[in-house]
Design a protein around this motif. Structure first.
Motif, PDB file in Angstrom:
ATOM      1  N   ARG A  50      -5.717   4.206  -1.789  1.00 27.79           N
ATOM      2  CA  ARG A  50      -5.468   3.560  -0.482  1.00 27.79           C
ATOM      3  C   ARG A  50      -6.758   3.303   0.285  1.00 27.79           C
ATOM      4  NH1 ARG A  50      -0.747   6.786   1.425  1.00 27.79           N
ATOM      5  NH2 ARG A  50       1.112   5.601   0.845  1.00 27.79           N
ATOM      6  N   ARG A  51      -7.802   4.099  -0.038  1.00 24.41           N
ATOM      7  CA  ARG A  51      -9.079   3.843   0.654  1.00 24.41           C
ATOM      8  C   ARG A  51      -9.609   2.461   0.321  1.00 24.41           C
ATOM      9  NH1 ARG A  51     -11.020   9.191  -1.037  1.00 24.41           N
ATOM     10  NH2 ARG A  51      -9.699  10.487   0.248  1.00 24.41           N
ATOM     11  N   GLY A  52      -9.205   1.949  -0.812  1.00 29.27           N
ATOM     12  CA  GLY A  52      -9.647   0.605  -1.208  1.00 29.27           C
ATOM     13  C   GLY A  52      -8.791  -0.500  -0.604  1.00 29.27           C
ATOM     14  N   ILE A  53      -7.853  -0.115   0.268  1.00 31.62           N
ATOM     15  CA  ILE A  53      -6.951  -1.101   0.885  1.00 31.62           C
ATOM     16  C   ILE A  53      -6.974  -0.902   2.393  1.00 31.62           C
ATOM     17  CG2 ILE A  53      -4.604  -2.029   0.931  1.00 31.62           C
ATOM     18  CD1 ILE A  53      -4.068  -0.552  -1.728  1.00 31.62           C
TER      19      ILE A  53
ATOM     20  N   ASN B  87       0.828  -1.220   0.000  1.00 30.06           N
ATOM     21  CA  ASN B  87       0.000   0.000   0.000  1.00 30.06           C
ATOM     22  C   ASN B  87       0.860   1.267   0.000  1.00 30.06           C
ATOM     23  OD1 ASN B  87       0.893  -0.039   2.591  1.00 30.06           O
ATOM     24  ND2 ASN B  87      -1.130  -0.101   3.556  1.00 30.06           N
ATOM     25  N   LEU B  88       2.126   1.051  -0.287  1.00 27.50           N
ATOM     26  CA  LEU B  88       3.078   2.152  -0.417  1.00 27.50           C
ATOM     27  C   LEU B  88       3.243   2.993   0.856  1.00 27.50           C
ATOM     28  CD1 LEU B  88       3.461   1.294  -3.302  1.00 27.50           C
ATOM     29  CD2 LEU B  88       3.186   3.647  -4.009  1.00 27.50           C
TER      30      LEU B  88
ATOM     31  N   ARG C  76     -12.553  -1.066  11.760  1.00 31.29           N
ATOM     32  CA  ARG C  76     -11.992   0.212  11.275  1.00 31.29           C
ATOM     33  C   ARG C  76     -11.396   0.040   9.886  1.00 31.29           C
ATOM     34  NH1 ARG C  76      -7.044   2.125  14.565  1.00 31.29           N
ATOM     35  NH2 ARG C  76      -6.350   0.212  13.574  1.00 31.29           N
ATOM     36  N   ALA C  77     -10.703  -1.077   9.673  1.00 33.22           N
ATOM     37  CA  ALA C  77     -10.079  -1.305   8.364  1.00 33.22           C
ATOM     38  C   ALA C  77     -11.121  -1.462   7.265  1.00 33.22           C
ATOM     39  CB  ALA C  77      -9.198  -2.552   8.430  1.00 33.22           C
TER      40      ALA C  77
ATOM     41  N   VAL D  42      -9.475  -4.824  -0.633  1.00 37.59           N
ATOM     42  CA  VAL D  42      -8.285  -5.564  -0.226  1.00 37.59           C
ATOM     43  C   VAL D  42      -8.022  -5.299   1.249  1.00 37.59           C
ATOM     44  CG1 VAL D  42      -5.770  -5.649  -0.500  1.00 37.59           C
ATOM     45  CG2 VAL D  42      -7.224  -5.506  -2.518  1.00 37.59           C
ATOM     46  N   LEU D  43      -7.693  -6.367   1.967  1.00 33.14           N
ATOM     47  CA  LEU D  43      -7.326  -6.204   3.377  1.00 33.14           C
ATOM     48  C   LEU D  43      -5.914  -6.748   3.567  1.00 33.14           C
ATOM     49  CD1 LEU D  43      -8.409  -5.420   6.217  1.00 33.14           C
ATOM     50  CD2 LEU D  43      -9.102  -7.798   6.500  1.00 33.14           C
TER      51      LEU D  43
END
Ligand SMILES: Nc1ncnc2c1ncn2[C@@H]1O[C@H](COP(=O)(O)OP(=O)(O)OP(=O)(O)O)[C@@H](O)[C@H]1O
Length: 357
Positions: free
Chosen positions: A81-84, A52-53, A153-154, A161-162
């Protein structure tokens, strides 16, 4: 869903440089749970942080959901990043906020209006089984409950993606099992893709569809769990389903049987004994039931030499089982002809105990 290509990361300081990642090609398919295993210092944390950099790779590319993150501007990267989502070993909760308050953080950052936020937080707490604890503070929760808050929260921003960075390492075995069951359930319900890093073989065995082994910043082995089981030289398969060192027995043939979900060994073993009138002893088994299917390995011994058992062994192979006949070169030191089957069975045990790399 996640693809890294020739990913490298070199940490440089004035005194020295450390190559934490050395050309990692990783491919995680959509909807799978992928486990990366390795000893301390192998590069696992660096890898997951590069996905996720959070950590900028020195070279190579990272693609998530078809977008190459490594080529995005800072603002485009923030949006991606919101999608991870990510969960952590030590949960990273805000101690001054309630459970609901912690889960709301990403929604506040994303500018979700208060009423929608409250509704979404309630949904998330329901998803992880914490509705009754909404008003509790982290200090009032058990480790497992804290990790459930971390998971809620995640998931707040509905990621596809998690990423899980040793999420169960601080938990006891029973809590670990419940968190792993929750992750699998969430993957099934939400269609998540999960990349997790761990040093615990049991975690991989319990929930992963695929796994990779890291050493010195490289992936030295990877594949789906059934694929790994099909490779006789797979260290991951041996660690996941250990049968111990085989000890040859005079006048008997030792056979390792690998079954990968399409079939189970037990009915074939009974049929084998009945049809061919051979005496079969089960010396050890490392079997796991995943999604109602058995995967694992079993070691049996058959009465008579290999030449006597060509037909029954052929029968097992015809059933789609992988069958490896153990010869002297592979056997351990316990080859004295006085060794009894009972001794070997006791030594091998039914190897279901947890195993750490
Ligand atoms: N910020 C950093 N600066 C310098 N070296 C680092 C840094 N982060 C990690 N390393 C080094 O990179 C290598 C890989 O570390 P990394 O934390 O990725 O391994 P790991 O497999 O996750 O280990 P662990 O399970 O102990 O966390 C190690 O040699 C480590 O010392």
């Amino acid at each position: 869903m996640i693809r890294t290509t020739a990913l490298s990361k070199v940490y440089r300081s004035r005194e020295r440089q450390v190559t934490a990642l050395d050309g990692v090609d990783l491919h995680v398919r959509e909807g799978e749970i992928f486990g990366v295993l390795g000893r301390s210092g192998a590069g696992k944390s660096t890898l997951i942080r590069c996905v996720n950099l959070l950590e900028r790779p020195t070279s190579g590319t990272v693609e998530v959901g078809g977008r190459e993150l490594t080529s995005l501007s800072a603002s485009a990267l923030r949006a991606e990043r919101r999608g991870i989502g990510m969960i952590f070993q030590h949960f990273n909760l805000l101690s001054s906020r309630t459970v609901a308050g912690n889960v709301a953080v990403p929604l506040e950052i994303a500018g979700v209006p208060r009423r929608d936020r409250a509704r979404r937080v309630a949904e998330l707490l329901d998803l992880v089984g914490l509705v009754e604890h909404a008003k509790a503070y982290p200090a009032q929760l058990s480790g497992g409950q804290k990790q459930r808050v971390g998971i809620a929260r995640a998931l707040a921003a509905e990621p596809r993606v998690l990423l899980s960075d040793e999420a169960t390492s601080a938990l006891d075995p029973e809590t670990t099992r419940s968190i792993l069951a929750l992750l699998r359930d969430l993957r099934d319900r939400l269609g998540l893709t999960i990349l997790l890093i761990t040093h615990e073989m049991d975690v991989v065995k319990n929930i992963c569809d695929s796994a990779a082994l890291m050493e010195g910043g490289r992936i030295v082995e990877s594949g789906t769990v059934p694929e790994l089981l099909g490779r006789s030289d797979s260290r991951l398969a041996r660690e996941m389903f250990p049968l111990g060192t085989p000890a040859l027995l005079a006048g008997r043939t030792l056979v390792d049987i690998t079954f990968r979900g399409e079939e189970t060994a037990q009915p074939f073993i009974s049929t084998l004994a009945r049809t061919y009138n051979v005496d079969v002893n089960v010396l050890g088994a490392a079997v796991e039931s995943v999604g109602g299917r058995q995967i694992g390995r079993m070691r049996i011994s058959l009465d008579g030499t290999f030449e006597h058992n060509v037909v029954p062994i052929g029968y097992l192979r015809e059933q789609g089982l992988q069958v490896d006949v153990i010869d002297e070169a592979e056997a351990g030191s316990g080859t004295e002809h006085t060794t009894s089957d009972a001794d070997v069975a006791a030594a091998d045990g039914v190897a279901l105990a947890g195993k750490e790399l």
